[in-house]
Design a protein around this motif. Structure first.
Motif, PDB file in Angstrom:
ATOM      1  N   CYS A  29      -9.737  53.941  -8.242  1.00  0.00           N
ATOM      2  CA  CYS A  29      -9.039  54.573  -6.826  1.00  0.00           C
ATOM      3  C   CYS A  29     -10.118  53.862  -5.647  1.00  0.00           C
ATOM      4  O   CYS A  29     -11.263  53.628  -6.047  1.00  0.00           O
ATOM      5  N   CYS A  71     -10.831  56.459  -3.113  1.00  0.00           N
ATOM      6  CA  CYS A  71     -11.493  57.674  -2.402  1.00  0.00           C
ATOM      7  C   CYS A  71     -12.953  57.460  -2.171  1.00  0.00           C
ATOM      8  O   CYS A  71     -13.389  57.765  -1.130  1.00  0.00           O
ATOM      9  N   CYS A 117     -13.486  61.941  -4.174  1.00  0.00           N
ATOM     10  CA  CYS A 117     -12.562  61.578  -4.853  1.00  0.00           C
ATOM     11  C   CYS A 117     -11.611  62.676  -5.145  1.00  0.00           C
ATOM     12  O   CYS A 117     -11.827  63.721  -5.707  1.00  0.00           O
ATOM     13  N   PHE A 118     -10.268  62.853  -4.730  1.00  0.00           N
ATOM     14  CA  PHE A 118      -9.381  63.648  -4.964  1.00  0.00           C
ATOM     15  C   PHE A 118      -8.246  63.309  -6.109  1.00  0.00           C
ATOM     16  O   PHE A 118      -7.239  64.015  -6.231  1.00  0.00           O
ATOM     17  N   CYS A 119      -8.465  62.212  -6.797  1.00  0.00           N
ATOM     18  CA  CYS A 119      -7.779  61.807  -7.967  1.00  0.00           C
ATOM     19  C   CYS A 119      -7.926  62.756  -9.235  1.00  0.00           C
ATOM     20  O   CYS A 119      -8.901  63.141  -9.265  1.00  0.00           O
ATOM     21  N   GLY A 167     -12.166  58.548 -10.246  1.00  0.00           N
ATOM     22  CA  GLY A 167     -12.359  57.203 -10.192  1.00  0.00           C
ATOM     23  C   GLY A 167     -11.180  56.102 -10.701  1.00  0.00           C
ATOM     24  O   GLY A 167     -11.368  55.166 -10.324  1.00  0.00           O
TER      25      GLY A 167
END
Ligand SMILES: [Zn+2]
Ligand SMILES: [Zn+2]
Length: 82
Positions: A24, A26, A31-33, A37
């Motif tokens: 990702c 972000c 990170c908002f996944c 990562g």
């Protein structure tokens, strides 16, 4: 009659190379996944495989982005040369 197993799935995803996830962008703590990562590959949607038609669409959009980038670079070069 032949069994067409290869009609489904098709080829290894050209984006994630079959990993099903991609890094990702972000970045670290923000990170908002779901997987921190990594996120589901946007091309194969976490399948790891795509149809040949989907692969072709992916390469086509890559080519177009590359061409657009090249022409943008050329244009900025021309402006600098003026
Ligand atoms: Zn993220
Ligand atoms: Zn993929």
């Amino acid at each position: 009659m032949e069994e067409d197993f290869y009609d489904e799935g098709g080829v290894v995803c050209p984006k994630c190379m079959g990993d099903r996830t991609v890094d990702c962008y972000c970045g670290g703590d923000l990170c908002f996944c779901e997987n921190y990562g990594e996120r589901d590959c946007p091309v194969c949607h976490g399948e790891g495989e795509v149809s040949e038609a989907r692969e072709e669409t992916y390469f086509e959009s890559q080519r177009r982005m590359h061409a657009a980038f090249q022409s943008a670079m050329r244009q900025s070069d021309e402006k600098i040369d003026d």
